[in-house]
Write a protein that holds these residues in place. Structure first.
Motif, PDB file in Angstrom:
ATOM      1  N   LEU A  22       0.852  -1.188   0.000  1.00 57.89           N
ATOM      2  CA  LEU A  22       0.000   0.000   0.000  1.00 57.89           C
ATOM      3  C   LEU A  22       0.887   1.237   0.000  1.00 57.89           C
ATOM      4  N   ALA A  23       0.909   1.959  -1.120  1.00 55.64           N
ATOM      5  CA  ALA A  23       1.832   3.091  -1.266  1.00 55.64           C
ATOM      6  C   ALA A  23       1.223   4.371  -0.714  1.00 55.64           C
ATOM      7  N   THR A  24       1.863   4.912   0.326  1.00 53.80           N
ATOM      8  CA  THR A  24       1.504   6.234   0.842  1.00 53.80           C
ATOM      9  C   THR A  24       2.638   7.223   0.616  1.00 53.80           C
ATOM     10  N   SER A  25       3.756   6.724   0.096  1.00 56.28           N
ATOM     11  CA  SER A  25       4.897   7.574  -0.261  1.00 56.28           C
ATOM     12  C   SER A  25       5.764   6.793  -1.230  1.00 56.28           C
ATOM     13  N   GLU A  55      14.090  11.611   9.449  1.00 54.20           N
ATOM     14  CA  GLU A  55      13.982  11.577   7.989  1.00 54.20           C
ATOM     15  C   GLU A  55      14.845  10.465   7.402  1.00 54.20           C
ATOM     16  N   ARG A  56      14.319   9.854   6.365  1.00 53.49           N
ATOM     17  CA  ARG A  56      15.085   8.890   5.581  1.00 53.49           C
ATOM     18  C   ARG A  56      14.792   9.151   4.109  1.00 53.49           C
ATOM     19  N   GLY A  57      15.842   9.378   3.355  1.00 50.77           N
ATOM     20  CA  GLY A  57      15.664   9.640   1.937  1.00 50.77           C
ATOM     21  C   GLY A  57      14.810  10.865   1.665  1.00 50.77           C
ATOM     22  N   GLY A  58      14.878  11.853   2.569  1.00 50.48           N
ATOM     23  CA  GLY A  58      14.109  13.067   2.394  1.00 50.48           C
ATOM     24  C   GLY A  58      12.662  12.957   2.848  1.00 50.48           C
ATOM     25  N   LEU A  59      12.259  11.798   3.377  1.00 47.15           N
ATOM     26  CA  LEU A  59      10.897  11.600   3.854  1.00 47.15           C
ATOM     27  C   LEU A  59      10.875  11.551   5.374  1.00 47.15           C
ATOM     28  N   VAL A  60       9.867  12.174   5.980  1.00 45.21           N
ATOM     29  CA  VAL A  60       9.686  12.070   7.428  1.00 45.21           C
ATOM     30  C   VAL A  60       9.072  10.707   7.711  1.00 45.21           C
ATOM     31  N   VAL A  61       9.784   9.876   8.475  1.00 48.51           N
ATOM     32  CA  VAL A  61       9.343   8.499   8.700  1.00 48.51           C
ATOM     33  C   VAL A  61       8.954   8.234  10.149  1.00 48.51           C
ATOM     34  N   GLY A  62       8.895   9.283  10.967  1.00 49.05           N
ATOM     35  CA  GLY A  62       8.495   9.106  12.358  1.00 49.05           C
ATOM     36  C   GLY A  62       9.150  10.134  13.250  1.00 49.05           C
ATOM     37  N   THR A  63       9.076   9.897  14.568  1.00 48.47           N
ATOM     38  CA  THR A  63       9.731  10.768  15.537  1.00 48.47           C
ATOM     39  C   THR A  63      10.487   9.919  16.554  1.00 48.47           C
TER      40      THR A  63
END
Length: 332
Positions: A150-153, A251-259
């Protein structure tokens, strides 16, 4: 050092990191209290994997074993949620939801995280069973099934590439990330035999307590036996916000992936006397990595306490000698 609810270390959180830290500290003959809200992130999972010697053990069973081991060394447990930590190193006050308080010389924060899941009906209900995120944690269990991503990014492309190792039948549902799937990514997926299905996903189709398909807003249903999502682990750290400890975006690869809370390599936070380990400091740490982080943090906490215990008596021992020396000089 237990005295009227005062402990050497209060461990907040009873998952892999917290229990491993508590075991290490209890074996070091420290007085330890573990406060556990019973909200372990991996509770829905059928088993813990890639944990040497405990492969496939149910999370609840792993933690039951851990608690028994800790109690064997004198560690204590209390069920409850911590609402606030105040004070400073050497004298923290830990307040619980029921209004009670305990004191601690040091704190090990092992509160984990909460997964921010895609808002698709069926995802949360099947999370940890046949809705998955980590191929190394669950890939073997869904091997050779039809797997839907399921792609959300754009990060979903990476998941599709990995899960292709476990199944020849992988479908990426473009969902809300269609615009982010560039030509190169689509070519890569095609070369791997991964099908891309356009359109927004409306829900997961569930029958007989299992996922059987992905339903699109168009009404079409694509048969699958498991679904992969990309959650965002959000650190549970509200109880230390008053001390200035707040999670930052990861961030990973320019994406926010959590905190996660920021810690140094030993697990120490910016607040002296407070260490953090496990998913609260690393949302992508596996169970065995979280357990190791708990051990490392506990060892440094014990070292910190040991240093405090040595330097204070040394200072006290020197002062009388200096006083006697001064008295002799005065008499002469």
């Amino acid at each position: 050092m237990t005295n009227e609810n005062r402990y050497d270390v209060v461990v907040i959180g009873g998952g892999a990191a917290g229990l491993s830290g508590a075991l290490t500290l209890s074996r070091a003959r420290r007085s330890v209290l573990v406060i556990d809200a019973g909200a372990q992130r991996n509770a829905p999972a059928g088993g813990v994997h890639n944990y040497l010697g405990r492969e496939g053990t149910a999370p609840a069973e792993l933690y039951r074993i851990g608690r028994a081991e800790i109690e064997g060394y004198g560690g204590e447990f209390r069920a409850g949620s911590v609402t606030e930590v105040t004070g400073a190193s050497g004298d923290f006050t830990v307040r619980l939801e029921d209004g009670d308080e305990v004191r601690a010389r040091r704190i090990l924060l092992a509160t984990g995280g909460v997964d921010d899941l895609p808002d698709v009906p069926g995802v949360r209900e099947r999370w940890g069973r046949d809705v998955l995120h980590c191929p190394y944690c669950h890939g073997w269990e869904v091997r050779d099934r039809a797997i839907g991503i399921l792609a959300t990014s754009a990060g979903a492309v990476h998941q599709a590439q990995l899960f292709r190792q476990w199944s020849a039948d992988v479908t990426l549902f473009a969902h809300t990330a269609a615009a982010e799937l560039g030509d190169d990514a689509r070519a890569d997926l095609a070369a791997r035999g991964v099908r891309v299905v356009e359109g927004t996903v409306a829900a997961l189709r569930i029958e007989d307590d299992a996922i059987v398909g992905v339903e699109l807003e168009s009404g079409d249903v694509v048969p699958v036996g498991a679904v992969v999502v990309q959650p965002k682990p959000i650190a549970r750290a509200g109880m230390v916000a008053g001390l200035g400890l707040k999670p930052v975006e990861v961030e990973r690869g320019g994406l926010v992936v959590g905190t996660a809370l920021t810690v140094d390599p030993t697990g120490a936070t910016a607040v002296p006397g407070i260490w953090a380990a496990g998913n609260v400091a690393d949302g992508y740490a596996t169970v065995i990595k979280s357990a190791a982080a708990g051990v490392d943090a506990a060892a440094l906490i014990n070292f910190d306490l040991a240093a405090e215990g040595v330097y204070s008596p040394v200072a006290e021992a020197v002062e009388p000698a200096e006083a006697a020396e001064a008295a002799t000089a005065s008499a002469s």
